[in-house]
Write an enzyme that holds these catalytic residues in place. Sequence first.
Site, PDB file in Angstrom:
ATOM      1  N   GLU A  83     -45.485   5.972 -10.778  1.00  0.00           N
ATOM      2  CA  GLU A  83     -46.102   6.934 -10.032  1.00  0.00           C
ATOM      3  C   GLU A  83     -46.149   8.197 -10.561  1.00  0.00           C
ATOM      4  O   GLU A  83     -46.006   9.226 -10.015  1.00  0.00           O
ATOM      5  CB  GLU A  83     -45.051   6.976  -8.709  1.00  0.00           C
ATOM      6  CG  GLU A  83     -44.817   5.727  -8.014  1.00  0.00           C
ATOM      7  CD  GLU A  83     -45.868   5.041  -7.571  1.00  0.00           C
ATOM      8  OE1 GLU A  83     -47.102   5.056  -7.558  1.00  0.00           O
ATOM      9  OE2 GLU A  83     -45.538   4.115  -6.445  1.00  0.00           O
ATOM     10  N   GLY A 101     -19.417   0.939 -24.605  1.00  0.00           N
ATOM     11  CA  GLY A 101     -19.504   0.815 -25.895  1.00  0.00           C
ATOM     12  C   GLY A 101     -20.174  -0.688 -26.292  1.00  0.00           C
ATOM     13  O   GLY A 101     -21.193  -1.026 -25.781  1.00  0.00           O
ATOM     14  N   GLY A 102     -19.281  -1.525 -27.224  1.00  0.00           N
ATOM     15  CA  GLY A 102     -20.224  -2.681 -27.629  1.00  0.00           C
ATOM     16  C   GLY A 102     -20.560  -3.850 -26.355  1.00  0.00           C
ATOM     17  O   GLY A 102     -21.481  -4.506 -26.368  1.00  0.00           O
ATOM     18  N   THR A 154     -46.103   9.840 -14.974  1.00  0.00           N
ATOM     19  CA  THR A 154     -45.256  10.222 -15.653  1.00  0.00           C
ATOM     20  C   THR A 154     -44.479  11.524 -15.526  1.00  0.00           C
ATOM     21  O   THR A 154     -44.950  12.465 -14.639  1.00  0.00           O
ATOM     22  CB  THR A 154     -45.716  10.420 -17.145  1.00  0.00           C
ATOM     23  OG1 THR A 154     -46.608  11.223 -17.176  1.00  0.00           O
ATOM     24  CG2 THR A 154     -46.455   9.163 -17.636  1.00  0.00           C
ATOM     25  N   THR A 211     -48.376  -4.228  -9.268  1.00  0.00           N
ATOM     26  CA  THR A 211     -46.954  -4.920  -8.700  1.00  0.00           C
ATOM     27  C   THR A 211     -47.200  -5.668  -7.786  1.00  0.00           C
ATOM     28  O   THR A 211     -47.613  -5.462  -6.715  1.00  0.00           O
ATOM     29  CB  THR A 211     -45.926  -3.633  -8.498  1.00  0.00           C
ATOM     30  OG1 THR A 211     -45.579  -2.838  -9.612  1.00  0.00           O
ATOM     31  CG2 THR A 211     -44.509  -4.181  -8.208  1.00  0.00           C
TER      32      THR A 211
END
Length: 397
Positions: free
Chosen positions: A377, A353-354, A379, A163
């Site tokens: 960092e 919703g949509g 799982t 990163t």
Amino acid sequence: MTRLAQTAGLTEMQREIVATVRQFVDREIIPVAQELEHSDSYPQAIVDQMKDLGLFGLMIPQEYGGLGETLLTYALCVEELARGWMSISGVINTHFIVAYMIRQHGTAEQKQRYLPRMATGEVRGAFSMSEPELGSDVAAIRTRGIRAADGGYTITGQKMWLTNGGSSTLVAALVKTDEGADKPHRNLTAFLVEKPTGFGEVKPGLTIPGKIDKLGYKGIDTTELIFDGYHAAADDVLGDKPGEGFFQMMDGIEVGRVNVSARACGVGVRAFELAVRYAQQRETFGKPIADHQAIAFQLAEMATKVEAAHLMMVNAARLKDSGERNDVAAGMAKYLASEFCSEVTQQSFRIHGGYGYSKEYEIERLMRDAPFLLIGEGTSEIQKTIISKNLLHEYRI
């Protein structure tokens, strides 16, 4: 009841810092986050303002030009930043880990060389441990450093998932060296690699390929790092201690897990805020959907998860600040906060919703950011391994 994710027992300075960051997020980040996210643009203007606020030096001691604040203060600021846009919190996450590692393990010369410039944001840190075939097995690192005649090292290998790989100017990289130890993790050394920003061959033997295209977590660069005969000087070894890199990195990861917990809390808070607002605006069958018990109960569940995650994150940060061992607390906080963040974000998505599937609505972005926190960092399975090993040790019969 007060609003969610409040923290008791803060000093006046801590309250002032967190309030300032929250105002900054509301004013400068939330209004532009969607545009920057969808264009995958680096938020330079926001980063410059973060420098002015002193955020890059939050935990750097005052003697080196930082604010000298606690991990808790930093975590609460990260929570606010992630509430606005998770990528912004990512800008300072790896920087913070590298600064912390130098503060805790660096030589006096390394501290003086790097920390004042890191406090202003002139030097920006990145953290490099993973490799393409490595996963969670850190001791199996293949990138190798061979001792050179001048006492330095010639490094060759490939690192992954950096990163800020292109935008950083200082990388803490974990490399395998031959220290003659019989345990693999005792042959790992942390190197401080200073470099210019950008992509391509940035220094002789050091290449940063282009950005990796990701599902979410847009805006900031995630890259590989390729060593091809790169020469590191002897004083580039963190703390001047070859073979101690695994322990130094794990110390950094421990505070990094508090950081990821804070990010998960911030994303979860934002998902709840969006849901509770939308549920009061959207009407069905003649009344706001918040008045339907099915939706009201979902909001109650979401709020409880947000609050629980925040409290565990705060506890882990305070433990670390007190000097107590916090690997279990940090693992629990990271595990719970990231899982609850994913669940809360999905619940918010369903409430929308949509509209939740539309890029015009913020929840779509949160749905893509939340999965990253399940793996960053370490799982959830790695956290469970850490937690269970410690529990079986403490409760041994």
